[in-house]
Design an enzyme around this catalytic site. Structure first.
Site, short mmCIF file in Angstrom:
data_model
loop_
_atom_site.label_atom_id
_atom_site.label_comp_id
_atom_site.label_asym_id
_atom_site.label_seq_id
_atom_site.Cartn_x
_atom_site.Cartn_y
_atom_site.Cartn_z
N GLU A 20 -22.05 19.34 0.25
CA GLU A 20 -21.16 20.48 0.67
C GLU A 20 -21.91 21.81 -0.32
O GLU A 20 -21.52 21.75 -1.52
CB GLU A 20 -19.99 20.17 0.41
N ASP A 74 -9.62 26.99 -6.10
CA ASP A 74 -10.84 26.51 -6.81
C ASP A 74 -10.20 26.36 -8.38
O ASP A 74 -9.55 27.32 -8.70
CB ASP A 74 -11.99 27.19 -6.93
#
Length: 255
Positions: free
Chosen positions: A45, A56
């Site tokens: 990914e 994140d």
């Protein structure tokens, strides 16, 4: 057949690795992919960085900032990915936020993915209703899997809806926290994983967020078809010695 579908037909306990495009150095994107396949990763990914990455944790945020500061863009990433399929055979997805995709143009984005050999996309903040109404046709036309995420709070009705729209795998978040938190399989998490497993979804599932070593990877594989490692890998390559760092990191999962 899409490489992602093929992989899930052929293998169990799939190890997928996330890393940020253009990190630690702008021209490392393909180098890292090649090193990961050589070291035994089953799927990749590649994150395209964005300036406001809300899901994140600090490690991936820092990698995105460094990549952007060094000049990474979607246009540059697709230029780099023209070299992707020279040596890479495993499935590759692009992962990132919807804003850069909309600026690039969703149809253009899907076309560019297909041209360089990308197999699927994970765009966590792309609303399901918008995907179904406006963009599903572009993904299908270019044989791209669009991966949806579910959390412990996702209702069964929505999970079944996601299962019906999915043509690759479902990304099962271990928690609603940001990336980089350690996976702790307590009673609540175990109940959640068990609930999803017992729903008998038609699509395979991959667990992400908090997978950092062989122990947490093996735990995740009890409940899903495999797991995704991001933060721990991004940390491992920060010194810039790509081949050695990748090899050392991947050895932990091959014992």
């Amino acid at each position: 057949m899409n490489r992602i579908k093929q992989l899930f037909l052929e293998k169990k306990n799939i190890l997928s690795i996330y890393y940020t495009a253009g990190y630690p150095n702008t021209d490392d994107t393909i180098k890292i992919a090649e090193a990961l396949e050589k070291s035994g990763a089953d799927m990749l990914e590649i994150g395209f960085p964005y300036s406001d990455p809300v899901a994140d944790g600090p490690v991936i945020q820092a990698s995105s900032k460094q990549s952007l500061d060094q000049g990474m863009t979607l246009n540059l990433l697709f230029e780099q990915l023209k070299e992707l399929r020279k040596n890479i055979r495993i499935p590759v997805l692009l992962m990132g936020y919807v804003n850069p995709v909309l600026q690039f143009g969703v149809e253009n984005f899907c076309k560019a993915c297909a041209e360089v050999g990308v197999d699927g996309c994970i765009v966590p903040d792309l609303p399901m209703v918008e995907y179904e109404e406006f963009y599903k046709g572009y993904f299908e036309e270019h044989n791209l899997s669009n991966v949806f995420l579910i959390t412990p709070q996702t209702a069964d009705e929505r999970i079944h809806k996601i299962d019906g729209l999915t043509n690759g795998f479902i990304y099962l978040l271990s928690s609603s926290a940001t990336t980089g938190k350690s996976l702790e399989v307590g009673n609540t998490t175990e109940t959640y994983f068990g609930r999803i497993k017992n729903m008998n979804l038609k699509n395979p599932t991959m667990i992400g967020f908090g997978i950092s070593d062989k122990q947490t990877f093996d735990k995740a594989c009890v409940y899903a078809n495999g797991a995704i490692i991001g933060t721990a890998f991004v940390k491992a390559i920060e010194n810039g010695n790509i081949e050695e760092s990748v090899s050392d990191f991947m050895k932990k999962f091959k014992s």
